[in-house]
Design a protein around this motif. Structure first.
Motif, PDB file in Angstrom:
ATOM      1  N   ASN A  35      36.588  26.030  34.319  1.00 46.36           N
ATOM      2  CA  ASN A  35      35.494  26.506  33.459  1.00 46.36           C
ATOM      3  C   ASN A  35      36.342  27.351  32.368  1.00 46.36           C
ATOM      4  OD1 ASN A  35      36.156  28.460  35.306  1.00 46.36           O
ATOM      5  ND2 ASN A  35      34.181  28.641  36.352  1.00 46.36           N
ATOM      6  N   GLY A  36      36.369  26.621  31.210  1.00 47.82           N
ATOM      7  CA  GLY A  36      36.686  27.561  29.938  1.00 47.82           C
ATOM      8  C   GLY A  36      38.166  27.499  29.702  1.00 47.82           C
ATOM      9  N   PRO A  37      38.755  28.540  29.020  1.00 49.46           N
ATOM     10  CA  PRO A  37      40.241  28.632  28.717  1.00 49.46           C
ATOM     11  C   PRO A  37      40.918  29.061  29.923  1.00 49.46           C
ATOM     12  CG  PRO A  37      38.765  30.334  27.856  1.00 49.46           C
ATOM     13  CD  PRO A  37      37.759  29.613  28.544  1.00 49.46           C
ATOM     14  N   GLY A  38      42.180  28.750  29.887  1.00 53.47           N
ATOM     15  CA  GLY A  38      42.973  28.902  30.820  1.00 53.47           C
ATOM     16  C   GLY A  38      43.579  30.548  30.777  1.00 53.47           C
ATOM     17  N   LEU A  39      44.290  30.810  31.874  1.00 51.08           N
ATOM     18  CA  LEU A  39      44.727  31.911  31.900  1.00 51.08           C
ATOM     19  C   LEU A  39      46.288  32.159  31.488  1.00 51.08           C
ATOM     20  CD1 LEU A  39      43.270  33.627  34.854  1.00 51.08           C
ATOM     21  CD2 LEU A  39      42.336  33.947  32.631  1.00 51.08           C
ATOM     22  N   THR A  40      46.671  32.964  30.900  1.00 58.04           N
ATOM     23  CA  THR A  40      48.245  32.892  30.332  1.00 58.04           C
ATOM     24  C   THR A  40      48.804  34.234  30.733  1.00 58.04           C
ATOM     25  OG1 THR A  40      47.679  31.840  28.347  1.00 58.04           O
ATOM     26  CG2 THR A  40      49.745  32.664  28.229  1.00 58.04           C
ATOM     27  N   GLY A  41      50.262  34.085  31.304  1.00 59.48           N
ATOM     28  CA  GLY A  41      50.840  35.397  31.681  1.00 59.48           C
ATOM     29  C   GLY A  41      51.023  35.578  33.276  1.00 59.48           C
ATOM     30  N   LEU A  42      52.305  35.704  33.683  1.00 60.69           N
ATOM     31  CA  LEU A  42      52.404  36.145  35.175  1.00 60.69           C
ATOM     32  C   LEU A  42      51.663  37.031  35.720  1.00 60.69           C
ATOM     33  CD1 LEU A  42      54.157  35.249  37.415  1.00 60.69           C
ATOM     34  CD2 LEU A  42      55.761  36.953  37.019  1.00 60.69           C
ATOM     35  N   MET A  43      51.362  38.185  34.945  1.00 58.04           N
ATOM     36  CA  MET A  43      50.607  39.260  35.484  1.00 58.04           C
ATOM     37  C   MET A  43      49.210  39.074  35.628  1.00 58.04           C
ATOM     38  SD  MET A  43      52.778  41.141  36.442  1.00 58.04           S
ATOM     39  CE  MET A  43      54.189  40.091  36.301  1.00 58.04           C
ATOM     40  N   THR A  44      48.645  38.577  34.197  1.00 61.77           N
ATOM     41  CA  THR A  44      47.200  38.227  34.168  1.00 61.77           C
ATOM     42  C   THR A  44      46.958  37.137  35.317  1.00 61.77           C
ATOM     43  OG1 THR A  44      47.216  38.338  31.766  1.00 61.77           O
ATOM     44  CG2 THR A  44      45.521  37.305  32.671  1.00 61.77           C
ATOM     45  N   ILE A  45      47.536  36.141  35.434  1.00 63.74           N
ATOM     46  CA  ILE A  45      47.221  35.194  36.422  1.00 63.74           C
ATOM     47  C   ILE A  45      47.453  35.798  37.882  1.00 63.74           C
ATOM     48  CG2 ILE A  45      47.748  33.010  37.597  1.00 63.74           C
ATOM     49  CD1 ILE A  45      48.887  32.122  34.675  1.00 63.74           C
ATOM     50  N   ALA A  46      48.506  36.624  38.274  1.00 61.52           N
ATOM     51  CA  ALA A  46      48.749  37.223  39.521  1.00 61.52           C
ATOM     52  C   ALA A  46      47.558  38.067  39.685  1.00 61.52           C
ATOM     53  CB  ALA A  46      50.111  37.898  39.554  1.00 61.52           C
ATOM     54  N   SER A  47      47.154  38.774  38.948  1.00 62.16           N
ATOM     55  CA  SER A  47      46.069  39.746  39.086  1.00 62.16           C
ATOM     56  C   SER A  47      44.634  39.130  39.381  1.00 62.16           C
ATOM     57  CB  SER A  47      45.969  40.748  37.971  1.00 62.16           C
ATOM     58  OG  SER A  47      46.899  41.292  37.619  1.00 62.16           O
ATOM     59  N   HIS A  48      44.452  38.266  38.910  1.00 64.58           N
ATOM     60  CA  HIS A  48      43.301  37.129  38.892  1.00 64.58           C
ATOM     61  C   HIS A  48      43.404  36.345  40.240  1.00 64.58           C
ATOM     62  CE1 HIS A  48      40.450  33.915  38.438  1.00 64.58           C
ATOM     63  NE2 HIS A  48      41.526  32.994  38.925  1.00 64.58           N
ATOM     64  N   LEU A  49      44.406  36.125  40.836  1.00 64.01           N
ATOM     65  CA  LEU A  49      44.511  35.267  42.142  1.00 64.01           C
ATOM     66  C   LEU A  49      44.402  36.456  43.061  1.00 64.01           C
ATOM     67  CD1 LEU A  49      47.845  33.355  41.787  1.00 64.01           C
ATOM     68  CD2 LEU A  49      45.498  32.537  41.747  1.00 64.01           C
TER      69      LEU A  49
END
Length: 172
Positions: A35-49
């Motif tokens: 849904n929507g735009p992807g997430l970019t960057g190791l930290m952003t994605i890791a925190s999201h997970l």
């Protein structure tokens, strides 16, 4: 980047199936979301997970812990990923060795996302260190060995061997 995020997913017990890509020359990880735009960057994605897995304690509990975790995540991306020369690597190991002198984990006494991602980021460096280098960075070695034995962290990565007993003493 992407390989680390897959390791993190498994560690967090999330179902596999996220689509990771990389972007640009520096191979910045990208997560395609439905849904929507992807997430970019190791930290952003890791925190999201971590949030997705409802394991927010890995991001720190207090405001100060959260800031320290964030600080080490940034260090991981800017300094560890950016270290290209032997000199850079030595500086990173020296920094970490001093920081870990009186701490069990990067954020003090709690295991966090910073420890996990720093472990993954340093693994290829630690594998190649000589016994003498591991002894020179004793605090990093102690911390690294502790993290690699933390349940679920190492996964398929090779175990890095640290000699437990000193083969020689300083006494003559």
């Amino acid at each position: 980047g992407a390989a680390e995020l897959e390791l993190l997913e498994r560690l967090l017990g999330l179902p596999a199936g996220n689509k990771y890509g990389v972007q640009g020359e520096r191979k910045v990880p990208v997560l395609q979301t439905n849904n929507g735009p992807g997430l970019t960057g190791l930290m952003t994605i890791a925190s999201h997970l971590v949030r997705q897995a409802k394991k927010d304690q890995l991001l720190g509990s207090t405001a100060e812990e959260k800031a320290v975790v964030q600080q080490w995540l940034e260090y991981r991306v800017t300094r560890v990923n950016g270290s290209s020369s032997k000199e850079d690597t030595r500086t990173v190991l020296k920094d970490l060795n001093m920081h870990l002198e009186d701490k069990v984990y990067l954020a003090g006494n709690i295991f966090t996302l910073a420890d996990i991602l720093m472990y993954y980021g340093l693994h290829h460096i630690m594998v190649d260190l000589t016994v003498q280098e591991k002894e020179k960075y004793l605090n990093v070695s102690r911390w690294f060995n502790h993290i690699q034995h933390y349940p679920g962290v190492r996964q398929h990565l090779p175990n890095v061997v640290f000699i437990k007993n000193r083969l020689y003493t300083n006494a003559h």
